[in-house]
Write a protein that holds these residues in place. Structure first.
Motif, PDB file in Angstrom:
ATOM      1  N   ARG A 125      11.838  30.129  -4.857  1.00 57.41           N
ATOM      2  CA  ARG A 125      11.079  31.046  -5.729  1.00 57.41           C
ATOM      3  C   ARG A 125       9.581  30.703  -5.619  1.00 57.41           C
ATOM      4  O   ARG A 125       8.787  31.441  -5.351  1.00 57.41           O
ATOM      5  CB  ARG A 125      11.423  30.724  -7.181  1.00 57.41           C
ATOM      6  CG  ARG A 125      10.811  31.776  -8.146  1.00 57.41           C
ATOM      7  CD  ARG A 125      11.329  31.401  -9.481  1.00 57.41           C
ATOM      8  NE  ARG A 125      10.316  32.017 -10.560  1.00 57.41           N
ATOM      9  CZ  ARG A 125       9.336  31.214 -10.971  1.00 57.41           C
ATOM     10  NH1 ARG A 125       9.066  30.169 -10.723  1.00 57.41           N
ATOM     11  NH2 ARG A 125       8.326  31.808 -11.671  1.00 57.41           N
ATOM     12  N   ALA A 141       8.226  32.062  -2.257  1.00 56.06           N
ATOM     13  CA  ALA A 141       8.212  33.385  -2.136  1.00 56.06           C
ATOM     14  C   ALA A 141       6.896  33.745  -2.884  1.00 56.06           C
ATOM     15  O   ALA A 141       6.128  34.797  -2.252  1.00 56.06           O
ATOM     16  CB  ALA A 141       9.405  33.959  -3.022  1.00 56.06           C
ATOM     17  N   ARG A 183       5.849  37.329  -1.331  1.00 56.56           N
ATOM     18  CA  ARG A 183       6.974  38.122  -1.050  1.00 56.56           C
ATOM     19  C   ARG A 183       7.654  38.403  -2.520  1.00 56.56           C
ATOM     20  O   ARG A 183       7.308  37.740  -3.419  1.00 56.56           O
ATOM     21  CB  ARG A 183       7.891  37.387  -0.347  1.00 56.56           C
ATOM     22  CG  ARG A 183       7.907  37.381   1.265  1.00 56.56           C
ATOM     23  CD  ARG A 183       8.958  36.870   1.769  1.00 56.56           C
ATOM     24  NE  ARG A 183       8.861  35.078   1.535  1.00 56.56           N
ATOM     25  CZ  ARG A 183      10.263  34.512   1.094  1.00 56.56           C
ATOM     26  NH1 ARG A 183      11.003  35.308   0.580  1.00 56.56           N
ATOM     27  NH2 ARG A 183      10.014  33.221   1.008  1.00 56.56           N
ATOM     28  N   ASP A 184       8.199  39.509  -2.567  1.00 60.86           N
ATOM     29  CA  ASP A 184       9.344  39.778  -3.505  1.00 60.86           C
ATOM     30  C   ASP A 184      10.519  38.999  -3.739  1.00 60.86           C
ATOM     31  O   ASP A 184      10.914  38.900  -2.338  1.00 60.86           O
ATOM     32  CB  ASP A 184       9.585  41.277  -3.939  1.00 60.86           C
ATOM     33  CG  ASP A 184       8.282  42.131  -4.240  1.00 60.86           C
ATOM     34  OD1 ASP A 184       7.771  41.621  -5.319  1.00 60.86           O
ATOM     35  OD2 ASP A 184       7.908  43.068  -3.740  1.00 60.86           O
ATOM     36  N   MET A 185      10.972  38.376  -4.435  1.00 59.90           N
ATOM     37  CA  MET A 185      12.076  37.398  -4.347  1.00 59.90           C
ATOM     38  C   MET A 185      13.174  38.344  -3.981  1.00 59.90           C
ATOM     39  O   MET A 185      13.308  39.535  -4.731  1.00 59.90           O
ATOM     40  CB  MET A 185      12.417  36.824  -5.735  1.00 59.90           C
ATOM     41  CG  MET A 185      11.779  35.501  -5.699  1.00 59.90           C
ATOM     42  SD  MET A 185      12.508  34.501  -4.462  1.00 59.90           S
ATOM     43  CE  MET A 185      13.867  33.771  -5.294  1.00 59.90           C
ATOM     44  N   GLU A 186      14.128  37.998  -2.988  1.00 53.89           N
ATOM     45  CA  GLU A 186      15.297  38.682  -2.725  1.00 53.89           C
ATOM     46  C   GLU A 186      16.359  38.572  -3.811  1.00 53.89           C
ATOM     47  O   GLU A 186      16.379  37.573  -4.449  1.00 53.89           O
ATOM     48  CB  GLU A 186      15.956  38.474  -1.563  1.00 53.89           C
ATOM     49  CG  GLU A 186      15.177  38.710  -0.250  1.00 53.89           C
ATOM     50  CD  GLU A 186      15.289  37.467   0.757  1.00 53.89           C
ATOM     51  OE1 GLU A 186      16.480  37.006   0.970  1.00 53.89           O
ATOM     52  OE2 GLU A 186      14.406  37.182   1.652  1.00 53.89           O
ATOM     53  N   LYS A 187      16.852  39.694  -4.329  1.00 56.57           N
ATOM     54  CA  LYS A 187      17.863  39.590  -5.214  1.00 56.57           C
ATOM     55  C   LYS A 187      19.045  38.852  -4.704  1.00 56.57           C
ATOM     56  O   LYS A 187      19.535  39.175  -3.680  1.00 56.57           O
ATOM     57  CB  LYS A 187      18.279  41.196  -5.709  1.00 56.57           C
ATOM     58  CG  LYS A 187      17.438  41.679  -6.931  1.00 56.57           C
ATOM     59  CD  LYS A 187      17.873  42.843  -7.393  1.00 56.57           C
ATOM     60  CE  LYS A 187      17.035  43.247  -8.528  1.00 56.57           C
ATOM     61  NZ  LYS A 187      17.679  44.421  -8.894  1.00 56.57           N
ATOM     62  N   GLU A 188      19.190  37.653  -5.311  1.00 52.94           N
ATOM     63  CA  GLU A 188      20.514  37.121  -5.076  1.00 52.94           C
ATOM     64  C   GLU A 188      21.598  36.856  -6.051  1.00 52.94           C
ATOM     65  O   GLU A 188      21.177  36.987  -7.342  1.00 52.94           O
ATOM     66  CB  GLU A 188      20.095  35.752  -4.572  1.00 52.94           C
ATOM     67  CG  GLU A 188      19.013  34.828  -5.395  1.00 52.94           C
ATOM     68  CD  GLU A 188      18.950  33.717  -4.856  1.00 52.94           C
ATOM     69  OE1 GLU A 188      19.645  33.029  -3.680  1.00 52.94           O
ATOM     70  OE2 GLU A 188      18.155  33.034  -5.384  1.00 52.94           O
TER      71      GLU A 188
END
Lengths: 529, 517
Positions: free
Chosen positions: B210, B213, B218-223
Motif C-alpha cells: 500500500r 503504491a 499508483r491506484d491500489m489494485e483491488k485485491e
C-alpha cells in the motif's frame, strides 16, 4: 564485563516486572500470545476498544453467549467439608502459639483461628492435642517417574510437573503423610546438569488433580559437580529393593576442571536468560519506534498521493512520447525489526535471571562454592538457593550477606556416598542457622522414599545443634517462602489453604504421632487408615 | 527346536499369493443364507438371509424369496456375523516411521505392505476393517489409514484414507515423561507460531504494498482480501485473520497437524500411564481435539478412568486386558481387569488384538466375557465401538441395510474357542473360503505347499501327508511333493491340532517373520 552487561540489561529492563511472589494460578498464558501484542500496535488496540465501548453493553451481551467458557479437564470441583478443629495448642507459625484454640476450615481454606471461635452447626468436629502446618519437603523425588528422575537431557524448561505421576507410589505417599509431610517440591533430573523446572505438589493420594498442583513452576534446578553425572549426561540411579537409589558412580570421574565447567554453565544459563529477555525488550522498543516512523511516513504518503499520482501520469506520458518504457519509482523504507525467536529455555532462564523463579543450585565442595559465590556475585536480581552445600560452613558470611538460603539434606553419610558429600555432617544445618543463614531442609531428591523420613532428618539436625523452632520453621513457613507458596501453605492462618497436622504432642519430637492429616481442607489421613 | 516362526518363514517364501485361499473377486452381489444371523443391531435372526448388492447390504432378515438370480452362499450350519473391526494396529507395514519425532506429513500409505502376511492372517481371523497407524514411538507419528485385508495394491485395500494422526503422550525411547510432554507441546506451539507468522507476514506485505503504491502514485489494485479460510476447530488458541492467507502457503509439513487442530483429522493418542492420560487431555483441550481424539491405553493408564470418563473420551485398550501390580505392603499380586474397571466408570472402549494372531479380537472379547463383562459390550468392543471410532459407524460394525457387505460365516458362536471363520464376504465378494485355505490345511494335515522347501519334520509328524492327503480328488487339490525322510535335519515339534484356535488358524506369527524367509 558482567558489570557492564548487567547494567545495560537493568537499564533496558527499567520497570520490568519484578518477581511476583503470588503463586500463579495454574498454567501461564502461552508465550506466543505475549509476542503477538507488540506487533498489533497500541493505536489499533485503543481504537478497537473505543468502538466496542460505543456500541454499548448490548453488543457485549450479544457476544457473550457465543463464547464458550473454557473447559476444565474435570467437572467442577466438589466443595471441601467444614471442619472445626479443637486443640490444646495451635502453632500458628514458629514461635506463635495459641492455647485452647480452634481452627475452622471451610471448603479447603482456613477461615478462622482463635480461642473464642464459634462452632458452626454443620461442621465436623475434630479434636487434637496440637495443630500445626503440614511439613514441606523442599527437595523430593517422590512420585517422579524414574525415567525423568534419571534423565540427563532435561533443559531448563522441562517441567517436573509433567514427570509427577499422581497415580503412582500411593502407599509410599500415605506413609509420608503419616510422617507429617503434606507438600513437596518435586524435581526431575536428580543428577542431571540441569534438572528443569520443579513443581510444588500436595502428596496425599487420591486428591483431585486441581488440588494436587500448588504450582507447576516453582523453581529451576542446576547441579554442579555431581560425581554421578561424571559420565556425561545421565546420572546413575539404580533401583535397589524396588527403590530408586543414587549409586556412587566413579566418584573421582569428575576432576576440578569438569566441575568448574559445570559452574560456568550457571553463568551461561543466566546470560542466556538475560539475553533472551533483553532481545525481547529491545525488539518491543525497536518495533514501537519503527511503527511510529512508518505511521508518520504513511500519513505523509497519503498526503502527497495526489501529487505523486500526477507526477506518475506525467512521467508515464513522457516515457510514451519518447518511446521509452516507463519505470516505477523505487520505494524504500526502513526494514521492520526482526522478532527474536521464541525459545522456551531462554524464556524460563529469563524468568530465573530476573528473580521471578528461584534458582536452586546444588554445590557441595569448597572450591566450587568459592567460585560459585564469585561467579554469581553480580546477578543481584536472581534468587539463588544453595542446595546441598556440604562444605558451606566457611561461607556463612557470603550467605548471610547475600540473604541466600541453604537447602540442607541432613543425613548420615554412609559408605559409598559420592565424594561431593564428604564434607557433609549432621551439624551443618545448626551451624549455618546459628551463623544467621536461612536454612531449609530437604530429603535429597534422589530417593523417593526419603521424603517420608524428612521429619526424622530434621530431628537428627536438631540433635546436632539446629534450634527446634528453626527446624520447625525450615519444614513449614521457611520452605513455603522459598518456594513462593507462603501465601497458601506453611502456617495456620486465616485465608491460607488448610494443610494441617493434628498431632498428639509437640511436633518434631520422637514420641509424637501424627493422628490426622488435612490436605487442601480434606481429611486425607485418619487414625483408621 | 523348530519354532512356528521357522515353519512359516519357509512356507511363505515366494508363494505368498499362491497360498491365499481367495476366491476370485466377484461383482459385489451375493445372497448369504445361514442358520443364524448375529446382526449386532437388534435380535439375532434364525435361518436368515443377507442380500448384498453393489457391495452394500440391501436386506437382512428372514428368507421370504427362496429363489435368487444371483450367487447364493447357502450354509445352514453357519452363523453370520459382521466383520471384526480393529481400531488400531501397528502391523502390516514395512519399516514404518519411528525415527522422525514430529512427522504429521507422513502417511502410512507409504508404509503399508499389501503382501504382508498379516493381511492374509487377518482375513483368516475375520478382522475385515483395520486401522493401520505408524509412529508408536514418536511425538506426532503420522497419518493412518483404514484398509481391508484384501487386495494387492493399497488402492484396492483402501477403506478410508487419513484415518487419524498418531500422537505420543507416552515417552518415546530416549525421552522421559518430562521431555516428551515438552516436545509434544512444542509441536503444537510450532504450528501456532508458524500460522501466526504467515498472517503477520501477509499483513506486513500488504501494508508495504500500500505504501509503495502511494509513493509511486499508483491506484491500489483491488485485491481479494479473503483468499484462504478462517481457522476452524475448537482449539483454545485461534489465529485471527487467517483467511487472508491462502491455505496453500501453509508449510506442507505442518498442514496435517493444522487440519487435526481444525477437527478434520482425528487423533489417536498413545498413553502408557495415567500420567500420560493427563498430558493427553491437556493437549486435547488446548488444541481442540476433545471430540476427535481417541486414547490408546497401555500400562496403568486405566487408573485415570475418572479423567477419561469425565471428558467422555473413547479409548482403545491394550491387548493385555489384565493389569498386574504388587501390593507394596503385603507383596501380593493385585490383578485388575481393565475393561471392567473402565466399564464401571462408563468409558466407551474398543479392544485391540495381540501382536500375534493367536489373540485376535474374538479372543479378546471372549476373555472379557470370561472376566464377567456383558457379552453384548464385549462384542460391541470389537465391532460397533471401533467402527464409530474410525468414523465408519455407518459402514461397518453391524449387519444392517445400507452398510458395507462385510460378512463372516462362522462355524459357531463368535466367542466360542472352537469356532472358525469358514467364509469371508468383503463388500459383497466371497474372498475367503477356509476349505481352500492351503495354509490351514498345511497346519492341520501337515501338507506341504508346492514350491516350498522340503520340511521333513512335517512328514514325520504326519506320515500320511507324505503319501497324500484327504483332499485327494478334490478339484483344487494340489498334489504334494513327496519328501525323503532322510533329509530331516531338525527334530519334530508338537503341533496342536487346528481345531484349537480356529480363528487364528495358527499362532505366534509376526508379520515381519513372514518376509524374513
Amino acid at each position: 564485563m558482567w558489570i557492564q552487561l548487567g547494567c545495560l540489561a537493568l537499564a533496558l529492563l527499567g520497570g520490568a516486572p519484578q518477581s511476583e511472589k503470588d503463586p500463579k494460578p495454574e498454567t501461564k498464558a502461552p508465550p506466543a500470545e505475549k509476542q503477538e501484542s507488540p506487533s498489533k500496535g497500541d493505536a489499533k488496540k485503543d481504537s478497537g476498544t473505543k468502538k466496542k465501548d460505543e456500541k454499548g453493553e448490548k453488543a457485549k451481551e450479544e457476544a457473550k453467549p457465543k463464547e464458550e467458557p473454557p473447559r476444565e479437564i474435570l467437572p467442577p470441583l466438589e466443595p471441601g467439608p467444614t471442619l472445626f478443629i479443637r486443640a490444646k495448642r495451635v502453632i500458628v507459625r514458629p514461635g506463635v502459639e495459641l492455647e485452647g484454640a480452634a481452627v475452622l476450615v471451610r471448603d479447603g481454606r482456613i477461615v478462622g483461628v482463635g480461642a473464642g471461635l464459634e462452632q458452626p452447626k454443620d461442621a465436623q468436629v475434630l479434636d487434637a492435642d496440637t495443630v500445626c502446618a503440614g511439613f514441606i519437603d523442599v527437595w523430593s523425588a517422590l512420585a517422579i517417574d524414574p525415567g525423568s528422575l534419571n534423565d540427563g537431557g532435561l533443559g531448563p524448561a522441562s517441567k517436573s510437573a509433567d514427570a509427577f505421576d499422581m497415580w503412582s507410589a500411593e502407599e509410599l505417599r500415605r506413609q509420608t503423610l503419616r510422617a507429617g509431610v503434606t507438600t513437596a517440591r518435586v524435581q526431575a533430573g536428580a543428577t542431571a546438569r540441569v534438572g528443569g523446572t520443579g513443581a510444588v505438589v500436595r502428596l496425599a493420594p487420591g486428591l483431585d488433580e486441581r488440588l494436587v498442583m500448588l504450582t507447576r513452576e516453582g523453581c529451576v534446578a542446576i547441579n554442579v559437580g555431581l560425581s554421578a553425572n561424571a559420565g556425561g549426561g545421565g546420572g546413575q540411579l539404580q533401583v535397589i529393593d524396588g527403590q530408586l537409589v543414587q549409586v556412587d558412580a566413579g566418584a573421582r570421574g569428575m576432576d576440578i576442571f569438569d566441575r568448574l565447567a559445570d559452574l560456568d554453565r550457571i553463568g551461561g544459563a543466566l546470560e542466556q536468560g538475560r539475553n533472551y529477555l533483553q532481545a525481547q525488550i529491545e525488539y518491543k522498543h525497536e518495533l514501537a519506534e519503527w511503527k511510529k516512523k512508518i505511521a508518520e511516513k504513511d500519513a505523509e504518503l497519503e498526503k502527497e498521493f495526489k501529487k505523486a499520482k500526477k507526477d506518475r501520469e506525467k512521467e508515464e506520458k513522457d516515457a510514451k512520447d519518447k518511446g521509452k518504457t516507463f519505470e516505477e519509482k523505487k520505494y524504500k523504507e526502513d526494514k521492520q525489526p526482526n522478532e527474536p525467536r521464541y525459545d522456551d529455555d531462554g524464556e524460563t532462564l529469563g524468568r530465573v535471571w530476573n528473580g521471578e523463579l528461584p534458582l536452586f543450585v546444588q554445590v557441595h565442595r569448597h572450591a566450587e562454592l568459592r567460585s560459585f559465590f564469585k561467579a554469581t556475585e553480580l546477578y543481584t536480581r536472581t534468587r539463588f538457593v544453595l542446595v546441598g552445600g556440604s562444605e558451606s560452613r566457611s561461607f556463612t558470611k557470603q550467605l548471610s550477606e547475600r540473604g541466600m538460603p541453604v537447602l540442607v539434606w541432613p543425613t548420615l553419610r554412609g559408605r559409598g556416598a559420592p565424594d561431593e558429600y564428604d564434607g557433609a555432617d549432621l551439624s551443618l544445618a545448626g551451624d549455618l542457622a546459628r551463623a544467621g543463614v536461612q536454612v531449609v531442609l530437604g530429603s535429597g531428591g534422589a530417593d523417593p522414599a526419603a521424603t517420608r523420613d524428612l521429619p526424622l532428618m530434621a530431628q537428627m539436625a536438631m540433635g546436632h545443634g539446629l534450634d527446634a523452632d528453626k527446624a520447625f520453621e525450615a519444614l513449614t513457613i521457611g520452605a513455603a517462602r522459598i518456594l513462593d507458596v507462603d501465601r497458601r501453605v506453611g502456617s495456620v492462618e486465616r485465608g491460607k489453604d488448610a494443610d494441617l497436622l493434628l498431632l498428639d504432642g509437640r511436633p518434631l519430637q520422637g514420641a509424637t504421632r501424627v493422628v490426622r492429616v488435612i490436605s487442601a481442607g480434606r481429611v486425607v489421613l485418619n487414625p483408621e487408615n | 527346536m523348530l519354532t512356528f516362526k521357522q515353519l512359516f518363514s519357509g512356507a511363505t517364501c515366494g508363494t505368498l499369493l499362491a497360498s491365499f485361499a481367495f476366491a476370485q473377486a466377484g461383482d459385489g452381489r451375493i445372497v448369504i443364507k445361514v442358520g443364524r444371523v448375529i446382526t449386532q443391531a437388534g435380535a439375532d435372526i434364525k435361518n436368515g438371509v443377507i442380500v448384498i448388492e453393489n457391495g452394500r447390504i440391501t436386506e437382512v432378515g428372514a428368507d421370504k424369496q427362496g429363489a435368487w438370480d444371483i450367487e447364493v452362499l447357502e450354509q445352514p450350519d453357519l452363523v453370520a456375523f459382521p466383520g471384526y473391526v480393529e481400531a488400531h494396529t501397528s502391523r502390516g507395514m514395512d519399516r514404518p516411521n519411528e525415527n522422525i519425532e514430529v512427522a504429521p506429513f507422513l502417511d502410512v500409505r507409504d508404509s503399508i505392505d499389501p503382501i504382508s502376511f498379516y493381511f492374509e492372517d487377518m482375513l483368516r481371523a475375520g478382522q475385515t476393517t483395520l486401522n493401520i497407524q505408524q509412529g508408536n514411538a514418536c511425538v506426532i507419528g503420522g497419518q493412518g489409514m483404514v484398509v481391508k485385508p484384501y487386495g494387492i495394491t493399497i488402492e484396492q485395500m483402501l477403506v478410508r484414507p487419513n484415518s487419524g494422526l498418531k500422537i505420543g503422550a507416552a515417552p518415546r525411547p530416549g525421552r522421559s515423561r518430562a521431555t516428551q510432554a515438552q516436545a509434544l507441546r512444542k509441536a503444537f506451539l510450532d504450528l501456532r507460531q508458524h500460522v501466526e507468522k504467515l498472517v503477520k507476514d501477509k499483513k506486513d506485505g500488504k501494508d508495504y504494498a500500500r505504501r509503495e503504491a502511494l509513493f509511486q502514485g499508483r491506484d491500489m489494485e483491488k485485491e481479494e482480501n479473503k483468499t484462504g479460510r478462517a481457522m476452524d476447530g475448537k482449539a483454545r488458541w485461534k489465529v485471527k485473520d487467517f483467511e487472508i492467507v491462502p491455505r496453500g502457503e501453509v508449510d506442507e509439513k505442518m498442514e496435517p497437524l493444522l487440519r487435526m487442530v481444525e477437527g478434520k483429522i482425528p487423533a489417536f493418542i498413545a498413553c502408557d500411564s495415567a500420567a500420560a492420560v493427563r498430558l493427553a487431555i491437556e493437549v486435547m483441550l488446548e488444541n481442540g481435539l476433545m471430540e476427535t481424539a481417541t486414547l490408546v491405553l497401555e500400562g496403568d493408564a486405566w487408573k485415570a478412568a475418572d479423567l477419561i470418563a469425565a471428558n467422555k473420551i473413547p479409548v482403545i485398550l491394550s491387548p493385555n486386558l489384565v493389569y498386574v501390580e504388587r501390593d507394596p505392603v503385603t507383596g501380593k499380586e493385585i490383578e485388575t481387569f481393565v475393561p471392567g474397571a473402565l466399564d464401571k466408570k462408563g468409558v466407551r472402549f474398543a479392544l485391540q488384538s495381540m501382536g500375534n494372531s493367536a489373540q485376535g479380537l474374538w479372543m479378546q472379547a471372549a476373555t472379557c466375557v470370561a472376566w464377567g463383562l456383558d457379552r453384548q459390550k464385549a462384542l460391541d468392543a470389537v465391532t460397533k465401538v471401533p467402527a464409530d471410532m474410525l468414523k465408519l459407524g455407518k459402514r461397518v460394525g453391524s449387519l444392517e441395510k445400507g452398510k458395507d457387505g462385510n460378512v463372516l460365516l462362522l462355524s459357531g458362536d463368535p466367542l466360542k474357542v472352537s469356532t472358525t471363520v469358514q467364509f469371508v464376504v468383503l463388500e459383497g465378494n466371497l474372498v475367503y473360503d477356509r476349505s481352500k485355505d492351503t495354509r490351514v490345511r498345511f497346519l492341520r494335515d501337515g501338507v506341504e505347499q508346492p514350491n516350498t522347501a522340503p520340511r521333513a519334520s512335517m512328514v514325520e509328524r504326519n506320515p500320511a501327508a507324505a503319501v497324500c492327503c484327504e483332499h485327494e480328488g478334490e478339484p483344487d487339490h494340489v498334489h504334494e511333493t513327496k519328501l525323503d525322510p532322510g533329509e530331516r535335519a531338525e527334530p519334530a515339534v508338537q503341533q496342536p491340532a487346528d481345531d484349537g484356535h480356529g480363528h487364528g488358524g495358527h499362532s505366534d506369527q509376526d508379520q515381519q517373520d513372514g518376509k524374513d524367509g
